[in-house]
Motif scaffolding. Structure first.
Motif, PDB file in Angstrom:
ATOM      1  N   HIS A   1      61.726 -32.031 -35.385  1.00  0.00           N
ATOM      2  CA  HIS A   1      61.800 -31.644 -36.788  1.00  0.00           C
ATOM      3  C   HIS A   1      61.476 -32.847 -37.670  1.00  0.00           C
TER       4      HIS A   1
ATOM      5  N   THR B   1      62.318 -34.975 -40.653  1.00  0.00           N
ATOM      6  CA  THR B   1      63.584 -35.170 -41.365  1.00  0.00           C
ATOM      7  C   THR B   1      63.381 -35.684 -42.779  1.00  0.00           C
ATOM      8  N   SER B   2      62.281 -36.409 -43.031  1.00  0.00           N
ATOM      9  CA  SER B   2      62.008 -36.860 -44.393  1.00  0.00           C
ATOM     10  C   SER B   2      60.562 -37.315 -44.511  1.00  0.00           C
TER      11      SER B   2
ATOM     12  N   TRP C   1      61.077 -38.269 -38.176  1.00  0.00           N
ATOM     13  CA  TRP C   1      61.327 -37.056 -37.428  1.00  0.00           C
ATOM     14  C   TRP C   1      62.359 -37.327 -36.346  1.00  0.00           C
ATOM     15  N   THR C   2      62.873 -36.229 -35.791  1.00  0.00           N
ATOM     16  CA  THR C   2      63.817 -36.380 -34.690  1.00  0.00           C
ATOM     17  C   THR C   2      63.065 -36.953 -33.497  1.00  0.00           C
TER      18      THR C   2
END
Length: 83
Positions: free
Chosen positions: A55, A57-58, A70-71
């Motif tokens: 995912h 994340t920012s 991201w993850t």
């Protein structure tokens, strides 16, 4: 760069430039155009064979740079990032 968009949505984005010392401006035709900086909702990536999700994340923009976080996937030996 003048635009800033950190949430889902759109904003105008323009830029200015300065020629390097010694550059003869008569040798170039530079056209600047205001664009649109767009942030969309991050897509959910299908799980890999081991069931791991990735995912975003920012996404941030600062000083003509874009940073994407991201993850992390422990088993990954690298990532392909497309902008």
């Amino acid at each position: 760069m003048t635009g800033s968009q950190t949430q889902v949505g759109k904003s105008k984005n323009a830029f200015t430039y300065t020629l390097k010392s010694g550059t003869d401006a008569k040798n170039y035709t530079v056209v600047t155009k205001t664009g649109t900086l767009t942030v969309t909702k991050a897509p959910v990536v299908k799980p890999s064979e081991n069931g791991t999700f990735l995912h975003i994340t920012s996404v941030t923009q600062k000083d003509n740079k874009i940073q994407v976080n991201w993850t992390k996937v422990n088993q990954a030996d690298g990532y392909d990032v497309y902008v």
